[in-house]
Design an enzyme around this catalytic site. Structure first.
Site, mmCIF file in Angstrom:
data_model
loop_
_atom_site.group_PDB
_atom_site.id
_atom_site.type_symbol
_atom_site.label_atom_id
_atom_site.label_comp_id
_atom_site.label_asym_id
_atom_site.label_seq_id
_atom_site.Cartn_x
_atom_site.Cartn_y
_atom_site.Cartn_z
ATOM 1 N N GLY A 130 0.361 40.720 -8.613
ATOM 2 C CA GLY A 130 -0.878 40.400 -7.959
ATOM 3 C C GLY A 130 -2.386 41.172 -8.568
ATOM 4 O O GLY A 130 -3.454 40.567 -8.686
ATOM 5 N N GLU A 131 -2.057 42.103 -9.115
ATOM 6 C CA GLU A 131 -3.258 42.964 -9.748
ATOM 7 C C GLU A 131 -3.684 42.517 -11.158
ATOM 8 O O GLU A 131 -2.918 42.300 -12.170
ATOM 9 C CB GLU A 131 -2.877 44.379 -9.673
ATOM 10 C CG GLU A 131 -3.964 45.434 -10.042
ATOM 11 C CD GLU A 131 -3.521 46.931 -10.231
ATOM 12 O OE1 GLU A 131 -3.853 47.537 -11.093
ATOM 13 O OE2 GLU A 131 -2.418 47.133 -9.606
ATOM 14 N N ALA A 132 -5.308 42.341 -11.243
ATOM 15 C CA ALA A 132 -5.591 41.516 -12.516
ATOM 16 C C ALA A 132 -5.230 42.651 -13.856
ATOM 17 O O ALA A 132 -4.812 42.041 -14.843
ATOM 18 C CB ALA A 132 -7.229 41.589 -12.328
ATOM 19 N N ILE A 135 -1.509 41.889 -14.726
ATOM 20 C CA ILE A 135 -1.782 40.545 -15.351
ATOM 21 C C ILE A 135 -2.173 40.631 -16.670
ATOM 22 O O ILE A 135 -1.544 39.889 -17.723
ATOM 23 C CB ILE A 135 -2.337 39.519 -14.354
ATOM 24 C CG1 ILE A 135 -1.683 39.494 -13.014
ATOM 25 C CG2 ILE A 135 -2.383 38.178 -15.215
ATOM 26 C CD1 ILE A 135 -2.444 38.381 -12.009
#
Length: 188
Positions: A130-132, A135
């Site tokens: 979920g963390e940019a 990703i």
């Protein structure tokens, strides 16, 4: 292989109290293989990095290097918690998972695939965290591998990265129920 000749009240036939060896084997095969200690440790850890540390500490990753971790991930494809795999591989380059990320990407064949299909193939193996920032690390490794597999199709890994990241953002915006309608992207 009948221990006694008592009749089963349900079907009126002799009841087997023990099964022949072949039947025991068939039943075990139908249940599937028992999860190994390594799988249990990995899937029960609270994070991907902790899972990798536990596997190394228990001596379940051979030499405990990035290649052994990448092999473990692919040898157990479909058996590992995909969120944990994504969390593990999205670690920094100093961490074992971050070192294994290019090796895992190198094991996926993206040749002759359009970028969106290759991205789907990668996401089927690695659930994006979920963390940019996490990703970003995974998409960057994906873009480098995609360009290496398809020379001349995309001019530079940065081009593949921007396209892949944009596709990921658009897909999340379109299909994530947690995004309120007033916060969704529009054509403007």
């Amino acid at each position: 292989w009948f221990e006694d000749n008592r009749v089963s009240p349900a079907v009126g036939r002799p009841r087997a109290t023990t099964l022949p060896p072949a039947a025991n084997t068939r039943r075990a095969a139908a249940r599937g293989p028992r999860p190994s200690k390594a799988l249990r440790l990995f899937n029960s850890a609270s994070s991907g990095a902790k899972a990798a540390r536990k596997l190394v500490a228990e001596g379940l990753l051979g030499g405990g290097g990035a290649q052994e971790l990448a092999d473990f991930i692919f040898d157990n494809d479909g058996k590992l918690d995909q969120e944990m795999v994504g969390d593990l591989l999205s670690g920094s380059k100093e961490e074992l998972g971050g070192q294994a990320l290019p090796l895992v990407m190198g094991s996926i064949a993206f040749e002759a695939l359009p970028l969106d299909s290759a991205l789907r193939l990668m996401i089927a193996s690695i659930k994006l965290p979920g963390e940019a920032q996490k990703i970003d690390r995974i998409i960057e490794a994906f873009a480098a591998r995609y360009v290496a597999c398809n020379p001349g199709l995309v001019a530079h890994p940065d081009d593949a990265y921007v396209l892949a990241f944009s596709l990921t953002l658009l897909n999340t915006d379109a299909h994530n129920a947690n995004i309120r309608k007033d916060r969704k992207m529009t054509q403007e």
